[in-house]
Write an enzyme that holds these catalytic residues in place. Sequence first.
Site, PDB file in Angstrom:
ATOM      1  N   HIS A 284      -4.228  14.018   1.252  1.00 44.79           N
ATOM      2  CA  HIS A 284      -4.357  13.092   2.381  1.00 44.79           C
ATOM      3  C   HIS A 284      -3.097  13.117   3.244  1.00 44.79           C
ATOM      4  CE1 HIS A 284      -5.360   9.529   4.705  1.00 44.79           C
ATOM      5  NE2 HIS A 284      -4.193   9.003   4.376  1.00 44.79           N
TER       6      HIS A 284
ATOM      7  N   GLN B 112      -3.442   2.618  14.958  1.00 40.66           N
ATOM      8  CA  GLN B 112      -2.425   3.193  14.062  1.00 40.66           C
ATOM      9  C   GLN B 112      -1.614   4.289  14.758  1.00 40.66           C
ATOM     10  OE1 GLN B 112      -4.121   4.791  10.451  1.00 40.66           O
ATOM     11  NE2 GLN B 112      -2.146   5.299   9.543  1.00 40.66           N
TER      12      GLN B 112
ATOM     13  N   THR C  27      -8.748  -5.567   3.947  1.00 45.32           N
ATOM     14  CA  THR C  27      -8.737  -4.651   2.812  1.00 45.32           C
ATOM     15  C   THR C  27      -9.777  -5.181   1.836  1.00 45.32           C
ATOM     16  OG1 THR C  27      -6.353  -4.308   3.087  1.00 45.32           O
ATOM     17  CG2 THR C  27      -7.296  -3.657   0.971  1.00 45.32           C
TER      18      THR C  27
ATOM     19  N   ASP D 223      -8.937   0.485   2.105  1.00 41.89           N
ATOM     20  CA  ASP D 223      -7.944   0.096   3.109  1.00 41.89           C
ATOM     21  C   ASP D 223      -8.524   0.437   4.489  1.00 41.89           C
ATOM     22  OD1 ASP D 223      -5.635  -0.397   4.548  1.00 41.89           O
ATOM     23  OD2 ASP D 223      -4.687   1.497   3.999  1.00 41.89           O
TER      24      ASP D 223
ATOM     25  N   GLU E  89      -9.225   4.249  -2.118  1.00 41.05           N
ATOM     26  CA  GLU E  89      -8.019   4.044  -2.915  1.00 41.05           C
ATOM     27  C   GLU E  89      -8.353   3.316  -4.214  1.00 41.05           C
ATOM     28  OE1 GLU E  89      -4.523   2.574  -0.951  1.00 41.05           O
ATOM     29  OE2 GLU E  89      -5.201   3.197   1.034  1.00 41.05           O
TER      30      GLU E  89
ATOM     31  N   GLU F 173     -10.271  12.331   8.039  1.00 39.08           N
ATOM     32  CA  GLU F 173     -10.162  13.683   7.492  1.00 39.08           C
ATOM     33  C   GLU F 173     -11.517  14.387   7.506  1.00 39.08           C
ATOM     34  OE1 GLU F 173      -8.100  11.508   4.183  1.00 39.08           O
ATOM     35  OE2 GLU F 173      -7.404  13.547   3.760  1.00 39.08           O
TER      36      GLU F 173
ATOM     37  N   GLU G 108     -10.335   3.969   3.807  1.00 42.98           N
ATOM     38  CA  GLU G 108      -9.489   4.784   2.944  1.00 42.98           C
ATOM     39  C   GLU G 108      -9.904   4.513   1.508  1.00 42.98           C
ATOM     40  OE1 GLU G 108      -5.328   4.247   3.981  1.00 42.98           O
ATOM     41  OE2 GLU G 108      -5.540   5.768   5.559  1.00 42.98           O
TER      42      GLU G 108
ATOM     43  N   ASP H  70       0.842  -1.191   0.000  1.00 32.59           N
ATOM     44  CA  ASP H  70       0.000   0.000   0.000  1.00 32.59           C
ATOM     45  C   ASP H  70       0.880   1.245   0.000  1.00 32.59           C
ATOM     46  OD1 ASP H  70      -2.433   1.304  -0.081  1.00 32.59           O
ATOM     47  OD2 ASP H  70      -2.558   1.477   2.099  1.00 32.59           O
TER      48      ASP H  70
ATOM     49  N   ARG I 108      -7.703   3.770  13.432  1.00 27.82           N
ATOM     50  CA  ARG I 108      -6.886   4.970  13.660  1.00 27.82           C
ATOM     51  C   ARG I 108      -6.270   5.037  15.047  1.00 27.82           C
ATOM     52  NH1 ARG I 108      -5.810   6.035   8.557  1.00 27.82           N
ATOM     53  NH2 ARG I 108      -7.661   6.618   7.369  1.00 27.82           N
TER      54      ARG I 108
ATOM     55  N   LYS J 136      -3.884  -1.909   9.937  1.00 30.14           N
ATOM     56  CA  LYS J 136      -4.251  -2.115   8.538  1.00 30.14           C
ATOM     57  C   LYS J 136      -4.377  -3.598   8.192  1.00 30.14           C
ATOM     58  CE  LYS J 136      -3.370   2.268   7.333  1.00 30.14           C
ATOM     59  NZ  LYS J 136      -4.280   3.135   6.571  1.00 30.14           N
TER      60      LYS J 136
HETATM   61 CA    CA Z   1      -3.850   3.208   2.763  1.00 26.39          CA
END
Ligand code: CA
Length: 396
Positions: free
Chosen positions: A118, A219, A236, A212, A180, A337, A178, A111, A216, A232
Amino acid sequence: MSLQKSWVTSANDPESSFPLNNLPYGVFSTGGAARCGVAIGDMILAVDELGPAGIFEAGNWNAFMALGPEAWAGFRAELQNLLKVGAEERPLVAQADATMHMPFAVAEYTDFYAGRQHAENMGEILRGTKGLPANWLHIPIGYNGRASSVVVSGTDIHRPLGQLCAGRFGPCEKLDIELEMGAIVGTGSPMGQPVSVAEADEMIFGYVLLNDWSARDIQGWEYQPLGPFQSKAFATSISPWIVTKAALETFRKPTPPREVELLPYLNESKPGLFDIELSVHLGGEKISGTNATRLYYSAAQQLAHHSIGGCPMRTGDLLGSGTISGPLPAEFGSLMELSWNGEKPFRLANGEARSFIEDGDRLTLKGHAQGEGFRIGFGECAGTILPAINMPDWAN
Ligand code: CA
């Protein structure tokens, strides 16, 4: 290019995700074994009687992908002939009656982090500093993820358990998505041999939408200094249809102007991004939308960088683009975000304030390239979050 007409009438609707121009590849079943198929309108044509003998025997597209660009082009031309208006009609399966499976066996999953907005937003939220990491404009940053937890759209995901901060274990309290794109490597490269950006583009077979899923809190606690790990690793999701690079050729767009000149090995050989409109939905409600041209590095540049030290690439490798966010809050590709880490919850249409994912939420990514009177659609990348599993006794 305009709409190419098919004898499958639903494929001729300008709003259809899967006109003859698209022909994405998937794996489906209707009660029996999983079979390879191509989407056309709201139907599927099984392809296991087509192509070189035995190529679809494994029930995925890996062996076909390994054949390389000449075989890909030949097969696409064959399918276009079979499905174009005027060709003899064949039996089809309704997508509504089919269960979709992983379209390919993921060899390895890497990834990246190529969404500039971002990266800037995350820097500000996590470190309180505006601006990019010192290396960001020089190299496509990435980390090695888990192939074992890549699942097809529609797979439910349990809220992960983990270490949320020092001394605290439990279900993630800041579960996120996420937005992507995923690039799929069709043909590999030998160990020790770097590939150029031009070669990398040739090696890429197609693209999917990729979510993804991200924890948080886990993380934020674990990521320094080696980057994301358990935050993560649990899941996915990808959309079920591989949209081929061939279907996207007319939608190529160059990467944005370079703020720092790249080293020659990373220079684009041709426009490497694609004009794909993307959106994020919570339940039935759109909460964000942006475009894949917001990326700063293309998948070809990422793949070239990945191989430069000699790392071999394999058929079925999956490369995540990194979260795609545009400059406006309505274009942010993660809830982190959109809610600024919970500091500024966003409102749903019913007035409810939200920051992160709640149990029972269904998150869906959608995407399509808009042509003149037709679309190259990706279908959906959806997943519902289930409550965390009961904590094992030994973890309490
Ligand atoms: Ca990602």
